[in-house]
Every structure is written in structure tokens, then in C-alpha cells.
Design an enzyme around this catalytic site. Structure first.
Site, PDB file in Angstrom:
ATOM      1  N   ARG A 125       0.839  -1.204   0.000  1.00 52.40           N
ATOM      2  CA  ARG A 125       0.000   0.000   0.000  1.00 52.40           C
ATOM      3  C   ARG A 125       0.870   1.249   0.000  1.00 52.40           C
ATOM      4  O   ARG A 125       0.594   2.210  -0.687  1.00 52.40           O
ATOM      5  CB  ARG A 125      -0.901  -0.048   1.244  1.00 52.40           C
ATOM      6  CG  ARG A 125      -2.020   0.951   1.252  1.00 52.40           C
ATOM      7  CD  ARG A 125      -2.933   0.664   2.415  1.00 52.40           C
ATOM      8  NE  ARG A 125      -2.177   0.052   3.522  1.00 52.40           N
ATOM      9  CZ  ARG A 125      -2.709  -0.464   4.596  1.00 52.40           C
ATOM     10  NH1 ARG A 125      -4.008  -0.491   4.717  1.00 52.40           N
ATOM     11  NH2 ARG A 125      -1.953  -0.976   5.555  1.00 52.40           N
ATOM     12  N   GLY A 166       1.526 -16.282  12.566  1.00 51.65           N
ATOM     13  CA  GLY A 166       2.866 -15.690  12.659  1.00 51.65           C
ATOM     14  C   GLY A 166       3.525 -15.643  11.295  1.00 51.65           C
ATOM     15  O   GLY A 166       3.218 -16.459  10.414  1.00 51.65           O
ATOM     16  N   LYS A 187     -12.260 -20.603   8.293  1.00 53.34           N
ATOM     17  CA  LYS A 187     -11.409 -21.795   8.228  1.00 53.34           C
ATOM     18  C   LYS A 187     -12.267 -23.066   8.244  1.00 53.34           C
ATOM     19  O   LYS A 187     -11.976 -24.033   7.521  1.00 53.34           O
ATOM     20  CB  LYS A 187     -10.416 -21.790   9.387  1.00 53.34           C
ATOM     21  CG  LYS A 187      -9.369 -20.672   9.250  1.00 53.34           C
ATOM     22  CD  LYS A 187      -8.611 -20.433  10.527  1.00 53.34           C
ATOM     23  CE  LYS A 187      -7.530 -19.374  10.354  1.00 53.34           C
ATOM     24  NZ  LYS A 187      -6.895 -18.953  11.601  1.00 53.34           N
TER      25      LYS A 187
HETATM   26  P1  NDP Z   1      -0.408  -7.422   7.112  1.00 51.08           P
HETATM   27  O1  NDP Z   1      -1.451  -6.429   7.479  1.00 51.08           O
HETATM   28  O2  NDP Z   1       0.750  -7.582   7.997  1.00 51.08           O
HETATM   29  O3  NDP Z   1       0.149  -7.063   5.647  1.00 51.08           O
HETATM   30  C1  NDP Z   1      -0.699  -6.681   4.608  1.00 51.08           C
HETATM   31  C2  NDP Z   1       0.140  -6.210   3.428  1.00 51.08           C
HETATM   32  O4  NDP Z   1      -0.742  -5.872   2.361  1.00 51.08           O
HETATM   33  C3  NDP Z   1       0.967  -4.954   3.719  1.00 51.08           C
HETATM   34  O5  NDP Z   1       2.243  -5.099   3.151  1.00 51.08           O
HETATM   35  C4  NDP Z   1       0.185  -3.842   3.019  1.00 51.08           C
HETATM   36  O6  NDP Z   1       1.003  -2.771   2.558  1.00 51.08           O
HETATM   37  C5  NDP Z   1      -0.391  -4.585   1.841  1.00 51.08           C
HETATM   38  N1  NDP Z   1      -1.576  -3.956   1.285  1.00 51.08           N
HETATM   39  C6  NDP Z   1      -2.708  -3.609   1.915  1.00 51.08           C
HETATM   40  N2  NDP Z   1      -3.572  -3.050   1.056  1.00 51.08           N
HETATM   41  C7  NDP Z   1      -2.954  -3.031  -0.142  1.00 51.08           C
HETATM   42  C8  NDP Z   1      -3.331  -2.562  -1.427  1.00 51.08           C
HETATM   43  N3  NDP Z   1      -4.517  -2.015  -1.661  1.00 51.08           N
HETATM   44  N4  NDP Z   1      -2.434  -2.699  -2.453  1.00 51.08           N
HETATM   45  C9  NDP Z   1      -1.216  -3.251  -2.237  1.00 51.08           C
HETATM   46  N5  NDP Z   1      -0.821  -3.726  -1.033  1.00 51.08           N
HETATM   47  C10 NDP Z   1      -1.674  -3.602  -0.008  1.00 51.08           C
HETATM   48  O7  NDP Z   1      -1.175  -8.808   6.883  1.00 51.08           O
HETATM   49  P2  NDP Z   1      -0.666 -10.286   7.223  1.00 51.08           P
HETATM   50  O8  NDP Z   1       0.665 -10.511   6.611  1.00 51.08           O
HETATM   51  O9  NDP Z   1      -0.838 -10.543   8.666  1.00 51.08           O
HETATM   52  O10 NDP Z   1      -1.788 -11.192   6.490  1.00 51.08           O
HETATM   53  C11 NDP Z   1      -1.784 -11.345   5.088  1.00 51.08           C
HETATM   54  C12 NDP Z   1      -2.751 -12.464   4.714  1.00 51.08           C
HETATM   55  O11 NDP Z   1      -2.323 -13.671   5.340  1.00 51.08           O
HETATM   56  C13 NDP Z   1      -4.199 -12.256   5.184  1.00 51.08           C
HETATM   57  O12 NDP Z   1      -5.069 -12.804   4.245  1.00 51.08           O
HETATM   58  C14 NDP Z   1      -4.261 -13.049   6.487  1.00 51.08           C
HETATM   59  O13 NDP Z   1      -5.558 -13.488   6.798  1.00 51.08           O
HETATM   60  C15 NDP Z   1      -3.371 -14.222   6.124  1.00 51.08           C
HETATM   61  N6  NDP Z   1      -2.802 -14.925   7.261  1.00 51.08           N
HETATM   62  C16 NDP Z   1      -2.090 -14.235   8.187  1.00 51.08           C
HETATM   63  C17 NDP Z   1      -1.517 -14.890   9.254  1.00 51.08           C
HETATM   64  C18 NDP Z   1      -0.726 -14.167  10.277  1.00 51.08           C
HETATM   65  O14 NDP Z   1      -0.274 -14.810  11.241  1.00 51.08           O
HETATM   66  N7  NDP Z   1      -0.503 -12.859  10.150  1.00 51.08           N
HETATM   67  C19 NDP Z   1      -1.682 -16.352   9.414  1.00 51.08           C
HETATM   68  C20 NDP Z   1      -2.409 -16.989   8.357  1.00 51.08           C
HETATM   69  C21 NDP Z   1      -2.954 -16.285   7.323  1.00 51.08           C
HETATM   70  P3  NDP Z   1       1.821  -1.829   3.577  1.00 51.08           P
HETATM   71  O15 NDP Z   1       2.933  -2.704   4.121  1.00 51.08           O
HETATM   72  O16 NDP Z   1       2.328  -0.734   2.746  1.00 51.08           O
HETATM   73  O17 NDP Z   1       0.844  -1.430   4.631  1.00 51.08           O
HETATM   74  N1  HSE Z   2      -5.775 -14.214  13.651  1.00 47.10           N
HETATM   75  C1  HSE Z   2      -5.485 -15.582  13.343  1.00 47.10           C
HETATM   76  C2  HSE Z   2      -5.279 -16.353  14.650  1.00 47.10           C
HETATM   77  C3  HSE Z   2      -4.229 -15.636  12.484  1.00 47.10           C
HETATM   78  O1  HSE Z   2      -5.309 -15.756  15.734  1.00 47.10           O
HETATM   79  O2  HSE Z   2      -5.156 -17.570  14.601  1.00 47.10           O
HETATM   80  C4  HSE Z   2      -4.072 -16.934  11.766  1.00 47.10           C
HETATM   81  O3  HSE Z   2      -5.040 -17.148  10.799  1.00 47.10           O
END
Ligand code: NDP
Ligand code: HSE
Length: 432
Positions: A46, A306, A204
Site C-alpha cells: 500500500r 505468525g 477456516k
Molecule cells: P499485514 O497487514 O501484515 O500485511 C498486509 C500487506 O498488504 C501490507 O504489506 C500492506 O502494505 C499490503 N496492502 C494492503 N492493502 C494493499 C493494497 N490495496 N495494495 C497493495 N498492497 C496492499 O497482513 P498479514 O501478513 O498478517 O496477512 C496477510 C494475509 O495472510 C491475510 O489474508 C491473512 O488473513 C493471512 N494470514 C495471516 C496470518 C498471520 O499470522 N498474520 C496467518 C495466516 C494467514 P503496507 O505494508 O504498505 O501497509
Molecule cells: N488471527 C489468526 C489467529 C491468524 O489468531 O489464529 C491466523 O489465521
């Protein structure tokens, strides 16, 4: 070695950042495993200016343009949310680009549409990281158990709520206090609604039920209750019975007396025996039980969230996609041939634990038991403890339709002899 597989990374936050790091640091190893170099050709975020750690020439804020670039073979989506992500992934799949995603919210709503787009162009759609983070769970359901008949998938699939319930159990803390602690330690997000209200686990559960029962199940089909209503009294009542409380996703194949089958998918707090293997899953870990006709019981355990653990699952998918491109094959397609109906929660067989404070005088137990009988609910166990002028009554039922159990509790709560309904919760595990 084949020509490089060119990867566009959408999102470089908690998970995407780890994927980019491992892709870069272990490029040689991954190329050897995939049979071709796996080359990062663009990263959409973003706010590109907030990412000095990433190569500037790869960064863009224009995810749509990156997805459409002819220089991309595979799109790895780690942004989250439904729109505009759905649109970008459909564009990628329709143009023959394979997709790897961890986006459970999107898959739980639109996996049929995404799978159809993948089938039409011959692209791959992989999503191991969408459920239970690092734990290899979806591949076993889709592939290893494809020759078996799965009857049940039950587990802890949300780390945040498991952390909160574990803290309530071990310290006696109330829900609000445990949530504050989870937030302070970085387990719960600033807005914890998706986790504590069960939306994350319901997405899920929809994915798990779809894969296990070869049936399209969406998040709207999943009965959902969060942990906001779990009180310190519930936890104490569970403890008295040698049980603990967990938020479980339960997906079952239900066979009616006439032999017809349906699918039940639900997420709600459950009392389980302390001896149950899921009871020992503490903190932010995940664990899932799978029961299948021939395989019997299987259990999958590990880190469910994570950056690095989730990146492990994403990279496993990416290597699989690269291998398919190198070898000319495709990964598994959607399998929805069974098309079983989804059973409403009210008709799903469950068991209840009910803990009451009642007047301590002759005939009260019989009156309470009569209400259960009137709703055709059979009692499995009763325990009574005397207090000064009241008695504490704990009743555990046999299996009955959830609606019958709910109406039984509603009627009991209105009885004059019932001073307080202390705790009502569904139970799983061995009989009392
Ligand atoms: P984050 O919020 O940490 O990262 C999201 C990323 O997406 C950021 O880099 C952000 O940019 C970017 N982003 C947001 N909007 C836009 C846009 N419009 N265009 C381009 N880039 C964009 O999310 P997570 O890494 O935690 O999660 C990512 C996915 O993984 C989700 O679907 C989540 O459900 C899934 N997930 C996450 C887990 C976790 O433990 N975190 C575990 C399992 C699944 P910027 O850095 O500039 O803000
Ligand atoms: N928010 C989710 C959790 C991240 O607490 O398990 C993994 O999907």
C-alpha cells in the site's frame, strides 16, 4: 534447470515480509527443489515509501498492474480482505497465472469462483496457509486422504482465542482481562473482532468442510459463536468437571436414520475433558483432529499463525506450483462432487452441560429433569452440591438436536426454583 518461474508478491507485511526474506535468502535451495529458479519480479504494497528494506525497483503500489504484467507466472497474495483482492486473483487466474494465497476470508466466500477460473485456464490455486498457518493440513485433506472417507474434522484453528481461553483457564482471569493481555503481548490485533467473534475460525471451518466432504461450504453456512460470552464461571464450572473450554471448529458428516447424509459446520466454545489431546494445546498454537473411515484418527499440531510459520506454508505451495510448471502438470482441482446439503445448527446433534443454582428442597431435581424429558433430551449425568439455602446442580446431556437443547435451557431459566443459570455450554469428548 528450467527457465525461471516469475513471482509477483501482493502484500509484504507480517507474512509477505517473511516470504520475501526466505525467497531471497534461500533462492538456491528453492530453485533446486522446484527445478527452476523462483524469481521475485515485483512486490505490491500500500505504501512503498514505508519499505526501505525491500529493493526499490521491485516495489509498486499498483497491484492491478503487477498482476496483469506479462512478466509474471505466479501471483502470491498476502494482502487479505475480499475486494479488490478477489478481482486481482480472478484476473490472474483467467490469464493462466497460478495463485498462492493465505486469504481465508476470500476463500470462504469465493473459492468456487476462483477454482472455476483456475480450471478454465489450467492454472493452479493453492492455499495451504489459509488454515492453521504452518501446519500441513489442507494438502493431507486434498491429497493424502483423497482415497478415504472423512467423517469429522475438529480442532483449534484460531490462535488468538486459544491464547485468551488458555489464560482464563490458567489464571482464573475474566474474558476482558485475558483479552487485554493478548493485546499487550501482540497476539490479538487492535480490532480483535474477526478472532474473538469467531469469524476467522468460521472461514477456516468452511474451507475445511469443503475439502473434507467434497461439498461447497461457505462462511455463511457455518454456525458461529465467539468467546465474548465465556465467563470465569464457565471456566470454573468446566474445571469442577475436570474439563476446560476451547473454541472449536467442528465439521461433521451427519448420517440421518434414513441413511441420507449432510454436512454440519460450526464454531463455538466447547467444554472438553482435560485428558483430551486438544485440551493440552495452549497459547497461540493450533491443533486439528481428522477422523476417516480407513485411517482412523489423525492429529495435526503446530503454529497456526505468525510471519515465518505462515510463510513456510506459502513457500511450500510456491514450490508445488513451480514444480507443476516445470513438469507440465497441475495441482488438485476443486472437488465438490458430493454436493451434500448443509445441516442447520438446530438439527445438528450436540450435547450440553448446564450448571444451575436451584432451591434446595424436595422435588426440585425431578422438576428440572421433567423439562429435559419434555423436550426429549436424555440426561447423561447429574451432580449436586449443597450450599446454604440453594443447591448447585450440574447436568450433562446425551446427544440431542441443538434446538431441543436450547429450548430446554430457555424453559429451565424461567422456572421459579432456578435461582441462577450459572453456565451453559456444549460438550465434546468421552461420556461422563
Ligand atoms: P499485514 O497487514 O501484515 O500485511 C498486509 C500487506 O498488504 C501490507 O504489506 C500492506 O502494505 C499490503 N496492502 C494492503 N492493502 C494493499 C493494497 N490495496 N495494495 C497493495 N498492497 C496492499 O497482513 P498479514 O501478513 O498478517 O496477512 C496477510 C494475509 O495472510 C491475510 O489474508 C491473512 O488473513 C493471512 N494470514 C495471516 C496470518 C498471520 O499470522 N498474520 C496467518 C495466516 C494467514 P503496507 O505494508 O504498505 O501497509
Ligand atoms: N488471527 C489468526 C489467529 C491468524 O489468531 O489464529 C491466523 O489465521
Amino acid at each position: 534447470m528450467s527457465s525461471p518461474v516469475k513471482v509477483a508478491l501482493l502484500g509484504c507485511g507480517t507474512v509477505g515480509g517473511e516470504v520475501a526474506r526466505i525467497l531471497t535468502e534461500q533462492a538456491g535451495e528453492l530453485a533446486a527443489r522446484a527445478g527452476a529458479p523462483v524469481e521475485l519480479v515485483g512486490i505490491a504494497v500500500r505504501r512503498p515509501d514505508k519499505h526501505p528494506e525491500l529493493p526499490a525497483e521491485l516495489l509498486t503500489a499498483d497491484a492491478a498492474a503487477l498482476v496483469s504484467s506479462p512478466d509474471v507466472d505466479v501471483v502470491v497474495e498476502l494482502i487479505g480482505g475480499i475486494e479488490p483482492t478477489r478481482d486481482w486473483l480472478l484476473t490472474a487466474l483467467k490469464s493462466g497465472k497460478s495463485v498462492v494465497t493465505a486469504n481465508k476470508a476470500l476463500l470462504a466466500e469465493h473459492s468456487a469462483e476462483l477454482s472455476q477460473a483456475a480450471d478454465a485456464s489450467g492454472a493452479d490455486l493453492y492455499f495451504e496457509a489459509a488454515v492453521a498457518g504452518a501446519i500441513p493440513l489442507l494438502r493431507p485433506l486434498r491429497e493424502s486422504l483423497a482415497g478415504d472417507r472423512i467423517t469429522r474434522v475438529m480442532g483449534i484453528v484460531n490462535g488468538t482465542t486459544n491464547f485468551i481461553l488458555s489464560a482464563m483457564d490458567s489464571t482464573g482471569a475474566g474474558y476482558a482481562e485475558a483479552l487485554d493481555e493478548a493485546t499487550r503481548l501482540g497476539y490479538a490485533e487492535a480490532d480483535p473482532t474477526a478472532d474473538v467473534d469467531g469469524y476467522d475460525a468460521a472461514s477456516k471451518a468452511a474451507i475445511l468442510a469443503s475439502l473434507a466432504f467434497h461439498t461447497r461450504v461457505t462462511a455463511a453456512d457455518v454456525h458461529r459463536e465467539g468467546i465474548g460470552g465465556v465467563t470465569a464461571s464457565d471456566i470454573a464450572a468446566a474445571r469442577l468437571l475436570g474439563r476446560t473450554v476451547k473454541l472449536l471448529a467442528i465439521c461433521e458428516r451427519v448420517t440421518a436414520e434414513d441413511g441420507t447424509e449432510s454436512v454440519s459446520a460450526r464454531v463455538h466454545p466447547v467444554m472438553i475433558p482435560r485428558a483430551h489431546q486438544l485440551a493440552g494445546v495452549g497459547g497461540a498454537f493450533n491443533a486439528v483432529y481428522v477422523e476417516a473411515d480407513a485411517a482412523g484418527e489423525l492429529m495435526f499440531y503446530g503454529q497456526g499463525a505468525g510471519g515465518a510459520p505462515t510463510a513456510s506454508a506459502v513457500l511450500g505451495d510456491l514450490v508445488a506450483v513451480a514444480r507443476n510448471r516445470v513438469g507440465g502438470g497441475r495441482g488438485p482441482r476443486e472437488s465438490a462432487h458430493a454436493a451434500l446439503p448443509v445441516r442447520p445448527m438446530g438439527q445438528t446433534p450436540t450435547r450440553y452441560h448446564v450448571s444451575l443454582d436451584v432451591a434446595d428442597r424436595p422435588g426440585v431435581l425431578a422438576q428440572v429433569a421433567q423439562v429435559f424429558a419434555a423436550h426429549d433430551v436424555s440426561i447423561a449425568a447429574v451432580r449436586q452440591r449443597d450450599r446454604l439455602s440453594t443447591a448447585s446442580l450440574v447436568i450433562v446431556t446425551h446427544s440431542a438436536p441443538d434446538a431441543a437443547l436450547g429450548s430446554t435451557v430457555d424453559e429451565i431459566a424461567k422456572m421459579d426454583v432456578v435461582r441462577e443459570v450459572v453456565s451453559v455450554m456444549r460438550v465434546e469428548g468421552e461420556d461422563y
